[in-house]
Enzyme design. Structure first.
Site, mmCIF file in Angstrom:
data_model
loop_
_atom_site.group_PDB
_atom_site.id
_atom_site.type_symbol
_atom_site.label_atom_id
_atom_site.label_comp_id
_atom_site.label_asym_id
_atom_site.label_seq_id
_atom_site.Cartn_x
_atom_site.Cartn_y
_atom_site.Cartn_z
ATOM 1 N N ARG A 133 0.835 -1.205 0.000
ATOM 2 C CA ARG A 133 0.000 0.000 0.000
ATOM 3 C C ARG A 133 0.868 1.252 0.000
ATOM 4 N NH1 ARG A 133 -4.709 -1.899 -0.215
ATOM 5 N NH2 ARG A 133 -5.193 -3.854 0.850
ATOM 6 N N HIS A 163 7.883 1.282 -10.268
ATOM 7 C CA HIS A 163 6.638 0.952 -9.577
ATOM 8 C C HIS A 163 5.468 1.364 -10.442
ATOM 9 C CE1 HIS A 163 8.064 4.915 -8.280
ATOM 10 N NE2 HIS A 163 6.793 5.287 -8.165
ATOM 11 N N HIS A 169 1.563 2.386 -9.985
ATOM 12 C CA HIS A 169 0.495 2.739 -9.043
ATOM 13 C C HIS A 169 -0.790 2.131 -9.584
ATOM 14 C CE1 HIS A 169 2.591 6.398 -7.206
ATOM 15 N NE2 HIS A 169 3.300 6.252 -8.314
HETATM 16 P P1 AMP Z 1 6.373 8.350 -7.732
HETATM 17 O O1 AMP Z 1 6.185 9.832 -7.665
HETATM 18 O O2 AMP Z 1 5.659 7.730 -8.887
HETATM 19 O O3 AMP Z 1 7.837 7.966 -7.665
HETATM 20 O O4 AMP Z 1 5.642 7.764 -6.468
HETATM 21 C C1 AMP Z 1 6.272 7.371 -5.284
HETATM 22 C C2 AMP Z 1 5.191 6.922 -4.342
HETATM 23 O O5 AMP Z 1 5.800 6.248 -3.273
HETATM 24 C C3 AMP Z 1 4.356 8.057 -3.742
HETATM 25 O O6 AMP Z 1 2.985 7.854 -4.059
HETATM 26 C C4 AMP Z 1 4.623 7.941 -2.231
HETATM 27 O O7 AMP Z 1 3.472 8.221 -1.468
HETATM 28 C C5 AMP Z 1 5.044 6.496 -2.102
HETATM 29 N N1 AMP Z 1 5.900 6.172 -0.975
HETATM 30 C C6 AMP Z 1 7.016 6.816 -0.549
HETATM 31 N N2 AMP Z 1 7.576 6.180 0.474
HETATM 32 C C7 AMP Z 1 6.806 5.086 0.717
HETATM 33 C C8 AMP Z 1 6.870 4.016 1.666
HETATM 34 N N3 AMP Z 1 7.842 3.931 2.573
HETATM 35 N N4 AMP Z 1 5.898 3.071 1.626
HETATM 36 C C9 AMP Z 1 4.917 3.140 0.706
HETATM 37 N N5 AMP Z 1 4.814 4.114 -0.220
HETATM 38 C C10 AMP Z 1 5.739 5.077 -0.206
#
Ligand code: AMP
Length: 125
Positions: A34, A109, A111
């Site tokens: 999540r 990743h 989403h």
């Molecule tokens: P992006 O901008 O596509 O690189 O998205 C990175 C995502 O990682 C964001 O939606 C953050 O909320 C999420 N995120 C950052 N640190 C964590 C963590 N420790 N556990 C879960 N999600 C995270």
């Protein structure tokens, strides 16, 4: 030109068990957990366990087994989260890459967002 992977990124630390996560699914080559700051009722991140920076990196250099595992993991997460078109109301998949994609974490990743109408794909800027 090769892709540079920073093994100190936060998702690499999650994969090494150095920081916690809320796991939704783990397979041989993939992990889904999540998002810490969910932007919809369903907000799950799906990552490959291999050291890939972006989707294009993964799609060009990962093994067939990794690609199949990752693709099937995404389908299984959608099923478990109830957002498939057979059982739910749909979802959006986003994979940001690099500066223009505004990628915060440099480990591939996807989403998976759902659970409410998500509006248009891009805000006008
Ligand atoms: P992006 O901008 O596509 O690189 O998205 C990175 C995502 O990682 C964001 O939606 C953050 O909320 C999420 N995120 C950052 N640190 C964590 C963590 N420790 N556990 C879960 N999600 C995270």
């Amino acid at each position: 030109m090769t892709y540079a992977y920073d093994d100190q990124n936060i998702f690499a630390k999650i994969l090494r068990g150095e920081i916690p996560n809320t796991t939704v699914l783990e397979t041989e080559h993939s992990l889904a957990f999540r998002d810490l700051y969910p932007q919809a009722p369903v907000h799950v991140l799906v990552i490959p366990k291999g050291a890939y920076v972006s989707y294009d990196h993964f799609a060009s250099e990962a093994s067939d087994a990794e690609i199949v595992d990752y693709t099937r993991a995404i389908a299984e997460v959608c099923r478990r989260e109830g957002v498939t078109l057979t059982a739910g109301e749909g979802f959006r998949m986003i994979s940001n890459a690099g500066a223009n994609g505004v990628q915060e974490v440099p480990h591939l990743h996807v989403h998976i967002l759902g659970g409410r109408p998500l509006g248009r794909m891009l805000a006008k800027v």
